[in-house]
Design a protein around this motif. Structure first.
Motif, mmCIF file in Angstrom:
data_model
loop_
_atom_site.group_PDB
_atom_site.id
_atom_site.type_symbol
_atom_site.label_atom_id
_atom_site.label_comp_id
_atom_site.label_asym_id
_atom_site.label_seq_id
_atom_site.Cartn_x
_atom_site.Cartn_y
_atom_site.Cartn_z
ATOM 1 N N PHE A 93 49.062 68.029 44.484
ATOM 2 C CA PHE A 93 49.118 69.498 44.883
ATOM 3 C C PHE A 93 50.441 69.992 45.176
ATOM 4 O O PHE A 93 50.892 70.993 44.907
ATOM 5 C CB PHE A 93 47.816 69.998 45.945
ATOM 6 N N GLU A 147 43.871 72.522 43.872
ATOM 7 C CA GLU A 147 43.937 71.177 44.299
ATOM 8 C C GLU A 147 42.677 70.328 43.589
ATOM 9 O O GLU A 147 41.647 71.112 43.542
ATOM 10 C CB GLU A 147 43.767 71.074 45.568
ATOM 11 N N GLY A 191 47.381 68.275 41.517
ATOM 12 C CA GLY A 191 47.378 69.525 41.475
ATOM 13 C C GLY A 191 47.644 70.198 40.210
ATOM 14 O O GLY A 191 47.963 69.396 39.390
#
Length: 97
Positions: free
Chosen positions: A63, A94, A4
């Motif tokens: 993420f 992401e 992420g």
């Protein structure tokens, strides 16, 4: 599992002093959340409708970890200090596995 990323581009900075306080608090919150700063300021070349302002890119192992760090109490406190000091585009994206 996909990484992420926090991506933040500053359109305007109206209060550098508040930004400095935010940076100190946000740095601690990001580190506590497992984030690693990859880009902070530096040179920018923007194309199309891009913004050539201060850019920050922070990497997290997942993420979900990036979202949790943004929602953490420590980061929320940092945001309070930032208040109206900047106008920025902030998003969590992401990565590709």
């Amino acid at each position: 599992m996909a990484k992420g990323y926090w991506v933040s581009v500053y359109r305007t900075i109206s209060d550098p002093e508040k930004l400095a306080v935010y940076n100190k608090l946000a740095r601690a919150a990001v580190q506590a959340g497992g984030g690693r700063v990859l880009v902070r300021g530096g040179r920018v070349v923007a194309y199309d409708a891009g913004i050539a302002g201060r850019t920050v890119l922070i990497e997290f192992d997942t993420f979900e970890q990036a979202v949790a760090a943004r929602e953490s109490e420590a980061y929320q406190e940092a945001l309070v200090t930032l208040s109206d000091a900047v106008e920025r585009d902030f998003r969590i994206v992401e990565g590709i596995d």
